[in-house]
Design a protein around this motif. Structure first.
Motif, PDB file in Angstrom:
ATOM      1  N   GLU A 203       0.460   7.349  -3.282  1.00 32.32           N
ATOM      2  CA  GLU A 203       0.843   6.836  -1.953  1.00 32.32           C
ATOM      3  C   GLU A 203       2.083   5.953  -2.052  1.00 32.32           C
ATOM      4  O   GLU A 203       2.937   5.974  -1.170  1.00 32.32           O
ATOM      5  N   THR A 204       2.183   5.200  -3.123  1.00 31.27           N
ATOM      6  CA  THR A 204       3.353   4.328  -3.297  1.00 31.27           C
ATOM      7  C   THR A 204       4.608   5.171  -3.541  1.00 31.27           C
ATOM      8  O   THR A 204       5.668   4.936  -2.953  1.00 31.27           O
ATOM      9  N   LEU A 205       4.466   6.198  -4.398  1.00 29.64           N
ATOM     10  CA  LEU A 205       5.622   7.066  -4.678  1.00 29.64           C
ATOM     11  C   LEU A 205       6.105   7.768  -3.415  1.00 29.64           C
ATOM     12  O   LEU A 205       7.295   8.038  -3.251  1.00 29.64           O
ATOM     13  N   LEU A 206       5.152   8.059  -2.502  1.00 30.12           N
ATOM     14  CA  LEU A 206       5.526   8.752  -1.261  1.00 30.12           C
ATOM     15  C   LEU A 206       5.978   7.775  -0.170  1.00 30.12           C
ATOM     16  O   LEU A 206       6.191   8.170   0.975  1.00 30.12           O
ATOM     17  N   GLY A 207       6.073   6.499  -0.518  1.00 29.66           N
ATOM     18  CA  GLY A 207       6.586   5.499   0.429  1.00 29.66           C
ATOM     19  C   GLY A 207       5.551   5.061   1.458  1.00 29.66           C
ATOM     20  O   GLY A 207       5.884   4.439   2.457  1.00 29.66           O
ATOM     21  N   ARG A 208       4.263   5.353   1.208  1.00 26.43           N
ATOM     22  CA  ARG A 208       3.225   4.962   2.175  1.00 26.43           C
ATOM     23  C   ARG A 208       2.588   3.624   1.830  1.00 26.43           C
ATOM     24  O   ARG A 208       1.751   3.114   2.546  1.00 26.43           O
ATOM     25  N   ARG A 209       2.928   3.096   0.695  1.00 27.57           N
ATOM     26  CA  ARG A 209       2.555   1.737   0.291  1.00 27.57           C
ATOM     27  C   ARG A 209       3.808   1.111  -0.252  1.00 27.57           C
ATOM     28  O   ARG A 209       4.635   1.798  -0.861  1.00 27.57           O
ATOM     29  N   LYS A 210       3.895  -0.225  -0.086  1.00 27.32           N
ATOM     30  CA  LYS A 210       5.112  -0.900  -0.556  1.00 27.32           C
ATOM     31  C   LYS A 210       5.171  -0.938  -2.074  1.00 27.32           C
ATOM     32  O   LYS A 210       6.213  -0.719  -2.692  1.00 27.32           O
ATOM     33  N   GLU A 211       4.005  -1.206  -2.655  1.00 26.68           N
ATOM     34  CA  GLU A 211       3.991  -1.497  -4.082  1.00 26.68           C
ATOM     35  C   GLU A 211       2.618  -1.161  -4.658  1.00 26.68           C
ATOM     36  O   GLU A 211       1.607  -1.298  -3.975  1.00 26.68           O
ATOM     37  N   PHE A 212       2.601  -0.743  -5.908  1.00 27.06           N
ATOM     38  CA  PHE A 212       1.327  -0.494  -6.590  1.00 27.06           C
ATOM     39  C   PHE A 212       0.985  -1.733  -7.424  1.00 27.06           C
ATOM     40  O   PHE A 212       1.851  -2.302  -8.087  1.00 27.06           O
ATOM     41  N   SER A 213      -0.289  -2.153  -7.375  1.00 27.46           N
ATOM     42  CA  SER A 213      -0.712  -3.329  -8.143  1.00 27.46           C
ATOM     43  C   SER A 213      -1.414  -2.900  -9.417  1.00 27.46           C
ATOM     44  O   SER A 213      -2.368  -2.121  -9.373  1.00 27.46           O
ATOM     45  N   VAL A 214      -0.926  -3.407 -10.538  1.00 28.80           N
ATOM     46  CA  VAL A 214      -1.591  -3.189 -11.825  1.00 28.80           C
ATOM     47  C   VAL A 214      -2.476  -4.416 -12.052  1.00 28.80           C
ATOM     48  O   VAL A 214      -1.967  -5.523 -12.237  1.00 28.80           O
ATOM     49  N   LYS A 281      10.930   6.644  -9.252  1.00 27.23           N
ATOM     50  CA  LYS A 281      10.565   5.404  -9.943  1.00 27.23           C
ATOM     51  C   LYS A 281       9.497   4.685  -9.116  1.00 27.23           C
ATOM     52  O   LYS A 281       9.647   4.561  -7.891  1.00 27.23           O
ATOM     53  N   LEU A 282       8.435   4.239  -9.750  1.00 27.51           N
ATOM     54  CA  LEU A 282       7.352   3.568  -9.010  1.00 27.51           C
ATOM     55  C   LEU A 282       7.627   2.063  -8.906  1.00 27.51           C
ATOM     56  O   LEU A 282       7.983   1.418  -9.884  1.00 27.51           O
ATOM     57  N   SER A 283       7.440   1.538  -7.716  1.00 27.65           N
ATOM     58  CA  SER A 283       7.532   0.088  -7.544  1.00 27.65           C
ATOM     59  C   SER A 283       6.137  -0.505  -7.798  1.00 27.65           C
ATOM     60  O   SER A 283       5.178  -0.126  -7.125  1.00 27.65           O
ATOM     61  N   TYR A 284       6.035  -1.391  -8.812  1.00 29.48           N
ATOM     62  CA  TYR A 284       4.712  -1.974  -9.091  1.00 29.48           C
ATOM     63  C   TYR A 284       4.841  -3.416  -9.551  1.00 29.48           C
ATOM     64  O   TYR A 284       5.926  -3.861  -9.953  1.00 29.48           O
ATOM     65  N   SER A 285       3.728  -4.147  -9.449  1.00 31.12           N
ATOM     66  CA  SER A 285       3.720  -5.507  -9.979  1.00 31.12           C
ATOM     67  C   SER A 285       2.403  -5.756 -10.704  1.00 31.12           C
ATOM     68  O   SER A 285       1.404  -5.081 -10.438  1.00 31.12           O
ATOM     69  N   ILE A 286       2.437  -6.711 -11.620  1.00 35.15           N
ATOM     70  CA  ILE A 286       1.232  -7.038 -12.396  1.00 35.15           C
ATOM     71  C   ILE A 286       0.479  -8.145 -11.663  1.00 35.15           C
ATOM     72  O   ILE A 286       1.051  -9.181 -11.308  1.00 35.15           O
ATOM     73  N   LYS A 287      -0.825  -7.906 -11.448  1.00 33.21           N
ATOM     74  CA  LYS A 287      -1.682  -8.910 -10.796  1.00 33.21           C
ATOM     75  C   LYS A 287      -2.778  -9.324 -11.774  1.00 33.21           C
ATOM     76  O   LYS A 287      -2.949  -8.702 -12.824  1.00 33.21           O
ATOM     77  N   ASP A 288      -3.541 -10.353 -11.362  1.00 34.49           N
ATOM     78  CA  ASP A 288      -4.683 -10.773 -12.187  1.00 34.49           C
ATOM     79  C   ASP A 288      -5.710  -9.646 -12.258  1.00 34.49           C
ATOM     80  O   ASP A 288      -5.780  -8.817 -11.350  1.00 34.49           O
ATOM     81  N   ARG A 289      -6.533  -9.687 -13.301  1.00 33.74           N
ATOM     82  CA  ARG A 289      -7.637  -8.731 -13.402  1.00 33.74           C
ATOM     83  C   ARG A 289      -8.535  -8.866 -12.170  1.00 33.74           C
ATOM     84  O   ARG A 289      -8.682  -9.966 -11.633  1.00 33.74           O
ATOM     85  N   ARG A 290      -9.161  -7.761 -11.767  1.00 32.26           N
ATOM     86  CA  ARG A 290     -10.144  -7.823 -10.674  1.00 32.26           C
ATOM     87  C   ARG A 290     -11.514  -8.145 -11.261  1.00 32.26           C
ATOM     88  O   ARG A 290     -11.846  -7.661 -12.351  1.00 32.26           O
TER      89      ARG A 290
END
Ligand SMILES: NC(=O)c1ccc[n+]([C@@H]2O[C@H](COP(=O)([O-])OP(=O)(O)OC[C@H]3O[C@@H](n4cnc5c(N)ncnc54)[C@H](O)[C@@H]3O)[C@@H](O)[C@H]2O)c1
Length: 332
Positions: A203-214, A281-290
């Protein structure tokens, strides 16, 4: 002379995995298919076919569920209906116990009253918790790290009791991460909110989400991100058919099988593969563990391969990502 078709009742048959099993059953042409779903999570996975009967019923409503049983008199039940998000289960545990445990008990009681004694249950690798070994066999201790996993373990234990005391025959299939889509059938992976990595990346690659959270890059894994065993939903469908056949062909049993490909992929590996497949290119950011996420879950599915005669065909996560990408691209 034609033999009477068996009736299969599928709870949650309008959801992601359930609809893929319904599609496989329909293709075989040998069954009457009845679906019970409250359509809470069923965006476009409702397979339209006059051979399939839909009952808009919530399994928490025992009276309505009983009416369906009295009407349909199924030979076997596939039980998919559940709430199935790990992070959500940690925020709303009561909903998970009510839906997955109370709803599950309603189902078993309707089956018992109506004399239906064969069931294939969608269990989960979440019942194991943090792994003590590299690969997880069915004998690995079941110590869930989240409420969702507990609800699945409780239902597995209920099946053991219903086997011992009421003569139920059951197969619990412990899926690892279900993924991929049947593009030709027009069905695919949706959850609300989507917490699974592959559809979220796509969904992020298709522009339907701003960013993917790792979520977490400090796990004890080679690149620090969570490692999971991704099993293609078409391979899951095949395993369900084999489990159903086993229940029809053999006597009383209460079995549990892992379904995975015996191989793990990290979140960073998913990202790399998805970028290759999409050329983006995927837009992503690192978040805390869930809360509740184990570091890695890798199956040992040898028992299912041996006893069910099941062989997963999709052994590279690229297959799962490619079909998900194709499916989402086709849905505007
Ligand atoms: N997706 C995975 O990776 C995964 C892994 C392991 C186990 N599972 C299990 O597989 C099953 C299916 O998962 P999915 O990913 O297809 O989820 P999904 O949410 O797409 O499907 C669940 C379906 O059940 C229905 N449902 C939920 N609660 C209901 C209720 N109370 N009454 C009637 N219908 C109800 C929903 O509307 C939905 O159609 C679940 O039991 C889940 O716990 C999934």
């Amino acid at each position: 002379m034609t033999s009477k078709k068996r009736t299969i009742l599928v709870t949650g048959g309008a959801g992601y995995i359930g609809s893929h099993i319904v599609s496989a059953l329909r293709s075989s042409g040998g069954y009457r298919i009845e679906i019970v779903d409250n359509f809470r999570e069923s965006r476009s996975n409702v397979i339209q076919d006059e051979s399939i009967v839909y009952h808009e019923v919530d399994i928490r409503n025992k009276e309505k569920l009983m009416e369906v049983f009295e009407l349909t008199k199924p030979d076997l039940v596939f039980h998919f209906a559940a709430l199935a998000s790990v992070p959500d289960s940690m925020e709303n545990p009561a909903e998970y116990y009510e839906n997955n445990v109370v709803g599950g008990l309603n189902l078993l009681e309707c089956m018992r009253v109506c004399g239906v004694k064969k069931i294939v249950f969608s269990s989960s690798a979440s019942t194991y918790g943090e792994p003590l070994t590299e690969e997880i066999t069915e004998e690995h201790p079941q110590v869930p790290t989240n409420t969702y996993g507990y609800t699945k373990l409780i239902f597995e234990n209920m099946l053991k009791d219903y086997n011992r005391s009421y003569g139920f025959s059951s197969i619990s299939l412990r899926y690892f991460c279900a993924s991929g889509c049947d593009v030709s059938a027009g069905i695919g992976e949706y959850h609300t909110p989507e917490t699974h990595a592959i559809p979220s990346i796509v969904e992020t690659l298709l522009g339907r989400r701003k960013e993917f959270s790792v979520y977490g890059n400090d796990f004890p894994t080679p690149d620090g991100t969570g490692v999971r065993d991704y099993i293609h939903v078409m391979d899951l469908a095949e395993a369900h058919t084999l489990a159903m056949n086993k229940l029809f062909e053999e006597n009383l049993m209460c079995k549990q099988y892992n379904l995975g490909i015996n191989k793990g992929f990290s979140v960073m590996e998913l990202i790399k593969s998805a970028e290759e497949i999409s050329g983006k290119k995927l837009s992503y950011s690192i978040k805390d563990r869930r809360l509740g996420d184990p570091s890695r879950l890798i199956a040992n599915s040898d028992k299912a391969q041996k006893e069910l005669g099941w062989t997963p065909k999709h052994l590279d996560v690229k297959d799962m990502i490619a079909s998900t990408y194709e499916f989402f691209s086709s849905k505007k």
